[in-house]
Design a protein around this motif. Structure first.
Motif, PDB file in Angstrom:
ATOM      1  N   ASP A 105      13.345  46.698  22.865  1.00 50.52           N
ATOM      2  CA  ASP A 105      14.743  45.834  22.828  1.00 50.52           C
ATOM      3  C   ASP A 105      15.614  46.072  21.606  1.00 50.52           C
ATOM      4  O   ASP A 105      16.722  46.170  21.680  1.00 50.52           O
ATOM      5  CB  ASP A 105      14.724  44.530  23.158  1.00 50.52           C
ATOM      6  CG  ASP A 105      13.959  44.060  24.464  1.00 50.52           C
ATOM      7  OD1 ASP A 105      14.243  44.542  25.565  1.00 50.52           O
ATOM      8  OD2 ASP A 105      12.945  43.242  24.332  1.00 50.52           O
ATOM      9  N   ASP A 116      17.963  41.050  29.215  1.00 61.49           N
ATOM     10  CA  ASP A 116      18.489  41.948  29.977  1.00 61.49           C
ATOM     11  C   ASP A 116      20.041  42.207  29.548  1.00 61.49           C
ATOM     12  O   ASP A 116      21.076  41.312  29.691  1.00 61.49           O
ATOM     13  CB  ASP A 116      18.651  41.361  31.425  1.00 61.49           C
ATOM     14  CG  ASP A 116      19.155  42.448  32.389  1.00 61.49           C
ATOM     15  OD1 ASP A 116      19.796  43.631  31.916  1.00 61.49           O
ATOM     16  OD2 ASP A 116      19.309  42.094  33.647  1.00 61.49           O
ATOM     17  N   ASP A 122       6.673  41.080  35.223  1.00 68.86           N
ATOM     18  CA  ASP A 122       7.897  41.738  35.674  1.00 68.86           C
ATOM     19  C   ASP A 122       8.334  41.345  37.028  1.00 68.86           C
ATOM     20  O   ASP A 122       7.602  41.610  37.889  1.00 68.86           O
ATOM     21  CB  ASP A 122       7.642  43.324  35.448  1.00 68.86           C
ATOM     22  CG  ASP A 122       8.725  44.075  35.626  1.00 68.86           C
ATOM     23  OD1 ASP A 122       9.909  43.646  35.960  1.00 68.86           O
ATOM     24  OD2 ASP A 122       8.906  45.372  35.313  1.00 68.86           O
ATOM     25  N   LEU A 163      10.417  38.810  32.839  1.00 75.32           N
ATOM     26  CA  LEU A 163      11.668  39.823  33.081  1.00 75.32           C
ATOM     27  C   LEU A 163      12.092  39.436  34.469  1.00 75.32           C
ATOM     28  O   LEU A 163      11.202  39.213  35.599  1.00 75.32           O
ATOM     29  CB  LEU A 163      11.333  41.250  33.017  1.00 75.32           C
ATOM     30  CG  LEU A 163      10.645  41.594  31.727  1.00 75.32           C
ATOM     31  CD1 LEU A 163      10.288  43.177  31.885  1.00 75.32           C
ATOM     32  CD2 LEU A 163      11.535  41.507  30.674  1.00 75.32           C
ATOM     33  N   GLY A 197      22.701  42.116  32.095  1.00 75.53           N
ATOM     34  CA  GLY A 197      22.679  40.888  33.038  1.00 75.53           C
ATOM     35  C   GLY A 197      23.705  39.765  32.413  1.00 75.53           C
ATOM     36  O   GLY A 197      24.022  39.792  31.381  1.00 75.53           O
ATOM     37  N   ARG A 200      18.605  40.527  38.662  1.00 78.97           N
ATOM     38  CA  ARG A 200      19.794  40.210  38.341  1.00 78.97           C
ATOM     39  C   ARG A 200      20.198  39.577  39.962  1.00 78.97           C
ATOM     40  O   ARG A 200      19.765  39.815  40.718  1.00 78.97           O
ATOM     41  CB  ARG A 200      20.762  41.316  38.238  1.00 78.97           C
ATOM     42  CG  ARG A 200      20.503  41.946  36.648  1.00 78.97           C
ATOM     43  CD  ARG A 200      21.177  43.306  36.676  1.00 78.97           C
ATOM     44  NE  ARG A 200      20.777  43.857  35.238  1.00 78.97           N
ATOM     45  CZ  ARG A 200      21.202  45.198  34.906  1.00 78.97           C
ATOM     46  NH1 ARG A 200      21.956  45.877  35.840  1.00 78.97           N
ATOM     47  NH2 ARG A 200      20.486  45.805  33.882  1.00 78.97           N
ATOM     48  N   ARG A 210      11.641  41.914  38.000  1.00 81.55           N
ATOM     49  CA  ARG A 210      12.788  42.673  38.242  1.00 81.55           C
ATOM     50  C   ARG A 210      13.109  43.377  39.673  1.00 81.55           C
ATOM     51  O   ARG A 210      14.167  43.248  40.015  1.00 81.55           O
ATOM     52  CB  ARG A 210      13.009  43.864  37.033  1.00 81.55           C
ATOM     53  CG  ARG A 210      13.235  43.242  35.718  1.00 81.55           C
ATOM     54  CD  ARG A 210      13.338  44.222  34.788  1.00 81.55           C
ATOM     55  NE  ARG A 210      12.031  44.959  34.626  1.00 81.55           N
ATOM     56  CZ  ARG A 210      11.872  45.909  33.728  1.00 81.55           C
ATOM     57  NH1 ARG A 210      12.905  46.275  32.803  1.00 81.55           N
ATOM     58  NH2 ARG A 210      10.690  46.559  33.477  1.00 81.55           N
TER      59      ARG A 210
END
Length: 822
Positions: free
Chosen positions: A131, A107, A32, A75, A110, A78, A34
């Motif tokens: 998801d 995403d 991750d 992941l 995104g 952005r 993000r």
């Protein structure tokens, strides 16, 4: 008509090379990123080894918990930093586990990831249960949105439940499915190699693209049942060659390079650097260095200078002497290596042999200081075997370069750069010069014990040391307290003092001793300006070159003048006469404006102003009473030249027009007019071939001609100052309006204390006075010797006339020089 989704499914399956349907697979691990910032995980300057090593170690810690996982989902945050993060993460994960399968997480908010470099960092995308949600009716729409988010790789769906009849639709839309056991889809048996998919709601067709074999199913009464193919049908099959997955190969290359970086903690090696500077005429000159190289992970390379070679011979230099560094920022730039950051775009270049592939690369942002070229890569390992690249339009003294980097096994299992051959085009006051720089690493010691002690011993010595910095090489200067400090600016200037014994029978004395001082600077005032000058009392020169004065043009100016007069005598009836001699002393000012055209071509315009002073000859026997001297004054000449230099070859062609003072000269009653305008043109071709072990073979040929010439404005083949220099021929002995010539020279290093250069020159020329064609042949012999006492080096350069169909022009001319660099 085949739907777009079917075509997409076929392409994705070829890229992925795996079964489109699996049962009961575990979900991938998660990395991750993000909340990660690119600045914290990607080096700001990939030329700085400390930054690169710090990020490598940080990534090693970050991905360590995922060691041993079969697959990992990444992941991303952005924003603009996500692609560098993805490349770095992929490199770190593959270096840790070469066989790991990498997926990109979805995403939904995104921006789409339309970047082929990023696609190559992963095998595909991953859609997990969180998801997709519980509603199978929504899954096709989510898959379509994911494909728009990243279209360059197939998406794999870890379904929370069996989709029933929608399984055919999801596969037909390009998805790869992992379904739970126990449902209708678990009963489908997909043979190996059946990767081409056509499907829809309740229908499914799988095909083996290698054999054309098919399997069909239909969803009937809650189960998938096999269906035979129709016996009578018409179909058109289009077979296309699969696009090579260059992105996957790049991922292996990145991972391999990171594994090497993690494995090599210290490296020692011998480093030989040799620079061959090609001359406008003749075999050119050489400068060599021998270093011991030290490099530790996360630290810049340091080199201890052990030996300097001038024309292949060991120079006598005091410890700690710093020679100028030519254009450190550009000519010694690092390889276009695949690192944690990328400033290049890549594409497939085709097969390079069994198990080998070419990868083409070019700068992503059009930066002229970056290279464009080709990598030759071993497909199985991701090892780079060779890089061939070039760049042009550079901002300083080095206008362009073409290079070949060779990688090899330094020690078993350790892959390193072992050789670099770089052809550079240098701008100078005389135009453009080609230099070949060769760097060879040998005698590797990887992770050897005692590295730190040996490096400290080198630092404590009195020897000259250099350190690689993000801006190029810098001297690691020794301080008064014994420590070392990196100089803020590279050393670009130097001085030379010497004595010369000049041999020339056309001068007032056949042997003239001269002493001179030379100064040169490759980066004057920190602006890339080149300055050089020589003063020897009776002979003086100076040059200045300013790169990029505007619109890509380079400006140069030079001057030369002599206080010694040479004697010129005419040819009568095939013989050099004793009378009607004229003494001439000259000085000139040349300005030039040049522009690179690309691909090694250059166009240059020159304006030359020359002042000639005519007088009685210094030997009374060559003077004829009553002879009318030509008028002294300025001659103006404008010349255009087109040249091409590449990999040791040089081609040049020129055309020029000029005007000299009007007047008359000669004996009373037979005066000849000097009509002002004239023109000259010509061309030449040359090549320098390295034979190995410091030996060179030089070949050259050319022609020259013109119109409007006279005795004092014509072509000359004098051995020390002619339009074309033929060794051992008297200066100004033959005036010609047309000539052709050829030269060959062989450079033979006989040991560390002597290098011999043997040359043979041949010319055919038409005499201006009698229009007869003459032939002259000369032998050049040069020897380079180590310095003695106070001097750095010694050079003997002599020319001996072997043959001439015109009596009286053969001679012996040249010099013996003693030089000291300080």
């Amino acid at each position: 008509m085949i739907p777009r989704t079917v075509v997409f499914a076929v392409v994705c399956a070829a890229l992925q090379g795996q079964a489109p349907l699996r049962v009961g697979g575990s979900v991938p691990g998660m990395l991750d990123l993000r909340s990660a910032a690119a600045a914290d995980w990607v080096p700001g300057d990939s030329r700085d080894p400390a930054q690169v090593q710090a990020k490598i170690e940080a990534w090693s810690l970050r991905v360590a918990p995922l060691r041993g996982r079969d697959a990992v989902r990444i992941l991303l945050p952005r924003g603009a930093g996500r692609v560098p993060l993805l490349l770095a993460a992929s490199q770190a994960l593959r270096a840790q586990d070469p066989g790991v399968v990498l997926y990109l997480g979805f995403d939904p908010q995104g921006e789409p990831l339309w970047d082929e470099t990023a696609w190559g960092a992963v095998q595909g995308g991953a859609l997990l249960a969180e998801d997709l949600g519980p509603d199978p009716a929504a899954w096709p729409g989510i898959l379509a949105r994911a494909q728009e988010f990243m279209p360059g790789r197939p998406w794999t769906l870890w379904l929370p439940s069996d989709p029933g009849a929608r399984l055919g639709q999801l596969l037909g839309d390009g998805g790869r499915l992992v379904i739970p056991p126990g449902g209708p889809g678990a009963g489908l048996v997909v043979p190996p190699g059946f990767t081409d998919v056509e499907g829809g709601a309740g229908t499914l067709l799988l095909r083996d693209p290698r054999t054309g074999s098919e399997r069909r199913w239909r969803f009937v009464q809650g189960a998938w049942s096999p269906v035979e193919a129709p016996r009578d049908r018409h179909e058109v099959q289009v077979t296309a060659r699969d696009a090579y997955d260059v992105g996957a190969l790049l991922a292996r290359v990145r991972a391999e390079r990171l594994r090497e970086a993690l494995a090599v903690r210290t490296q020692e090696a011998d480093l030989a650097v040799d620079v061959h500077i090609q001359a406008d005429q003749g075999p050119g000159g050489d400068l060599g260095f021998r270093f011991r190289s030290f490099q530790a992970a996360g630290e810049p390379e340091e080199t201890l200078q052990e030996e300097v070679l001038l024309n292949g011979v060991r120079a006598k230099l005091k410890g700690g002497l710093q020679l100028p560094i030519v254009e450190s920022r550009t000519s010694l730039a690092p390889p276009a290596a695949l690192t944690l950051t990328e400033r290049y775009r890549y594409q497939d270049g085709g097969e390079a042999g069994p198990g080998l592939r070419y990868i083409l690369f070019k700068p992503a942002d059009g930066d002229s200081t970056l290279h464009t070229g080709t990598l030759r890569v071993e497909e199985a390992t991701g090892r780079i075997l060779e890089e061939r690249s070039s760049r042009s339009g550079l901002p300083g003294m080095v206008k362009s370069e073409t290079r070949t980097l060779t990688y090899g096994e330094a020690e078993p299992g350790v892959w390193r750069l072992v050789k670099a051959v770089v052809f550079e085009r240098w701008v100078s006051g005389g135009g453009v010069t080609q230099a070949r720089r060769t760097m060879v690493y040998s005698g590797f010691r990887i992770n050897g014990p005692g590295f730190a002690a040996r490096r400290e011993e080198a630092r404590a010595s009195d020897g000259t040391m250099l350190r690689a910095t993000p801006d190029g090489l810098r001297y690691l200067a020794r301080q008064k307290d014994g420590s070392r400090k990196v100089e803020d600016r590279p050393r670009t200037s130097g001085r030379l003092i010497g004595g010369i014994l000049l041999f020339d029978p056309t001068l007032p004395l056949p042997v003239i001793p001269l002493a001179g001082l030379a100064y040169f600077d490759f980066d004057a005032f920190g602006k890339g300006i080149q300055l050089s000058g020589l003063t020897a009392g009776v002979f003086n020169t100076g040059q200045i070159s300013v790169p990029n004065v505007g619109a890509g043009f380079d400006f140069a100016a030079s001057t030369a003048f002599s206080l010694l007069s040479g004697t010129e005598r005419p040819v009568r009836n095939g013989h050099l006469t004793d009378g009607e001699g004229v003494g001439r002393r000259s000085g000139n000012l040349l300005t030039a404006l040049g522009h690179d055209l690309g691909w090694g071509f250059r166009l240059q315009a020159r304006m030359n102003l020359r002042h000639d002073t005519y007088s009685r000859p210094w030997k009374g026997q060559h003077w004829t009473e009553g002879f009318v001297l030509p008028p002294s004054g300025w001659t103006r000449e404008t010349t255009g030249e087109l040249s091409w230099l590449s990999r040791g070859f040089q081609l040049k062609g020129y055309y020029g027009e000029g005007r000299r003072p009007d007047g008359v000269y000669g004996m009373p009653g037979a005066l000849q007019d000097l009509q002002g305008p004239y023109a000259r043109w010509g061309g030449s071709a040359g090549y320098d071939l390295e034979l190995g072990r410091g030996s060179w073979l030089h070949g050259e040929a050319g022609v020259a001609s013109g119109r409007g010439f006279d005795r004092f404005q014509a072509l000359d083949v004098g051995g020390t100052g002619g339009s074309v220099r033929i060794a051992g021929i008297r200066n100004n002995a033959i005036t010609a309006d047309r000539l052709a010539y050829g030269k060959a020279a062989l450079v033979l290093p006989t040991g560390p204390s002597l290098r011999l250069t043997l040359g043979l020159d041949q010319a055919w020329l038409r005499g201006l006075d009698d229009r007869k064609t003459y032939q002259v042949t000369g032998l050049s012999l040069a020897g380079d010797l180590p310095g003695f006492w106070w001097f750095t080096a010694v050079r003997v350069d002599l020319g001996v006339g072997l043959l001439s169909t015109l009596p009286g022009v053969r001679s012996c001319n040249g010099f013996v020089g003693f030089f000291r660099i300080f």
